[in-house]
Design an enzyme around this catalytic site. Structure first.
Site, short mmCIF file in Angstrom:
data_model
loop_
_atom_site.label_atom_id
_atom_site.label_comp_id
_atom_site.label_asym_id
_atom_site.label_seq_id
_atom_site.Cartn_x
_atom_site.Cartn_y
_atom_site.Cartn_z
CG ASP A 15 -1.73 -1.26 1.38
OD1 ASP A 15 -2.13 -1.83 0.35
OD2 ASP A 15 -1.95 -1.68 2.53
CD GLU A 187 -9.09 -2.21 -1.42
OE1 GLU A 187 -9.35 -2.26 -0.21
OE2 GLU A 187 -8.64 -3.19 -2.05
#
Length: 529
Positions: A15, A187
């Site tokens: 991420d 997301e």
């Protein structure tokens, strides 16, 4: 021409969020239940990266006691505006449930190495928060929003709300700016402004083999957003031949000479096994803007490359990480982390016996509360790790040793304990396979009069072998070769998001805090991948 070799952050570093400040580049990555929270790496050439900080380093910023495996810190976003670094992050308290508990916070710092502020609570609407600083001086928080209602998409789209720096709170209306594409699982939002457009990057398709990066744009920050007709702009879905799988969850940076790069999540499997013990890593791709103002990989297509052109800056090698730590300093190396909470003097000491790491026995490896465990990431498919421990257990409930661990339900543990029937210190192996325990040795090895015991593990892709010795030369294998591929998110039940660690631990299930002294820890990669 210099080339960047992917992944740039090897091992569990997912991420990525990237920011440039002057000539310096910083990447923040998720740490989930590992403490301190968030890893920050630094580079000046986009090729060589050094771990420099863990900004969430005290319980007032991040208290994960009791958090589930693969809960904790999800998808931080690192940004910089007017001399201040901003870091937003989620602390996930429950995730494998219909209604999720996901709390979002903001911390700031003038110096990226810290100290970082106490957290400002933002909201609990969803996860993957991102902060955008507009050129008009306004600040906007984005995140995905969860939806637990029957018949609804649990990934309910991307929301946007203004953040007041002076008020340290969200203010004004909340906008639902993007519902996502047909890939689903929308997301990881990041927002940028270039020319006449606001650009929204999202991660879609789930964080596994279907992962992807999608792009949309709007002339107004609140939308409507037009979906890129060439989506996904980056993915490795449906191509098992690619070295970098699971490509997705991206962020953009512009270099000081006007080039553009995209950092993104990826993962590399053990060949022919489909297991990913290194977890989700960070890679980088060079990108460019088209004449019609969309973003594309410079290489063409949408597949991630292992070799990427470097920006042409002077090469700045990162300092080498020492293979051996003799625990001579006053604090642990940045490459070590603990589980969920910091270990203070009641669990860990580097001063009570100088030159040794003293771990004081706490709860079992199955605990989500108080473990006396210190570990580092596995960052290569082939490595050897070793230690030397002095430990005098008086009870079978007292244990210490070397552990290869994915989470509290999946690990291999070479541990010293006590056999009360034979009245002897002993050495054995515990295996935990999705919370099912087994004992790979028929009987423990007796080491009754050994003051010191050397422990070692060698991992070769999916083969894990433990060794022991009374000195550092006469090593003997103990137990069978074990399956290292089990320490992988693709093997662990219920879907997990971290990666394999190797480290040191001590348990005292009597509650008496029996301590073990570790003389050193050594981690050597063989570099055959």
């Amino acid at each position: 021409m210099n080339w960047i070799t992917n992944p740039i952050l090897r091992g569990f570093n997912p991420d990525p969020s990237i920011v440039r400040v002057g000539d310096d580049y910083y990447i923040a990555t998720s740490t989930f239940e590992w403490f301190p929270g968030v890893q920050i790496h630094h580079s000046r050439d986009l090729m060589n990266w050094e771990l420099i900080a863990h900004p969430l380093n005290r319980p007032s910023q991040l208290d994960m006691k009791g958090n589930p495996a693969s809960g904790g810190v999800w998808a931080p976003c690192l940004s910089h505006d007017r001399g201040v670094f901003y870091l937003v992050y989620t602390d996930v308290k429950t995730s494998k449930t219909l209604a999720k508990d996901t709390h979002n916070f903001l911390v700031t710092a003038a110096d990226i190495r810290g100290d970082w502020s106490e957290p400002v609570y933002l909201n609990s609407c969803g996860f993957d928060p991102s902060l955008f600083h507009d050129d008009d001086g306004r600040h906007w928080l984005l995140s995905m929003v969860t939806d637990h209602r029957k018949g609804r998409n649990p990934f309910g789209g991307i929301i946007l709300q203004e953040y007041s720096v002076h008020g340290q709170c969200l203010t004004g209306p909340e906008y639902r700016i993007f519902q996502g594409t047909e890939l689903g699982c929308t997301e990881g939002p990041h927002l940028y402004k270039r020319g006449a457009f606001y650009y929204l990057i999202t991660a879609e398709g789930g964080t596994g083999l279907g992962h992807a990066v999608t792009l949309a744009r709007s002339r107004e920050i609140t939308g409507p957003y037009e979906v890129d007709p060439a989506n996904p702009i980056l993915t490795s879905r449906n191509d098992p031949t690619l070295a970098l799988q699971k490509a997705g969850h991206a962020d953009l940076v512009q270099t000081q000479n006007g080039q553009w790069y995209m950092v993104h999540l990826c993962s590399r499997p053990i060949p022919s096994r489909g297991r990913y013990p290194l977890g989700r890593e960070t890679a980088i791709q060079k990108v460019e803007w088209t004449e019609d103002h969309w973003l594309r990989l410079e290489s063409g297509g949408n597949r991630p490359l292992v070799k990427v052109p470097a920006p042409g800056f002077p090469v700045c090698p990162a300092p080498a990480v020492p293979a051996r730590d003799d625990f001579d300093g006053p604090r642990l190396s940045l490459h070590f982390q603990t589980l969920r909470i910091p270990l203070v003097e009641d669990s860990l000491s580097l001063t009570e016996r100088p030159g040794f790491l003293r771990l004081k026995g706490r709860e079992s490896l199955s605990s989500k509360h108080h473990q006396a465990l210190v570990a580092r990431r596995q960052q290569s498919f082939t490595y050897t790790a070793a230690t030397c421990v002095e430990f005098e257990p008086e009870n079978y409930k007292q244990m210490a040793g070397l552990v290869c661990l994915y989470d509290h339900e999946n690990f291999y543990y070479l541990r010293i304990s006590y056999d009360d029937q034979l009245e002897s210190k002993c050495l054995g192996i515990w295996s935990c396979d999705n919370n099912v325990f087994s004992y790979p040795l028929d009987r423990d090895v007796l080491i009754k009069d050994w003051q010191r015991c050397y422990l070692r593990v060698r991992v070769d892709y999916d083969r894990l072998q433990f060794y022991y010795a009374q000195n550092d030369r006469e090593w003997r294998a103990i137990g069978p070769a074990l399956d290292a591929g089990r320490l992988s998110d693709d093997y662990c039940r219920e879907g997990k998001f971290t990666g394999a660690f190797v480290g040191l631990c001590c348990q005292d299930l009597t509650g008496r805090r029996k301590h073990a002294d570790f003389d050193f820890f050594e981690y050597v990669e063989e570099g055959r991948e």
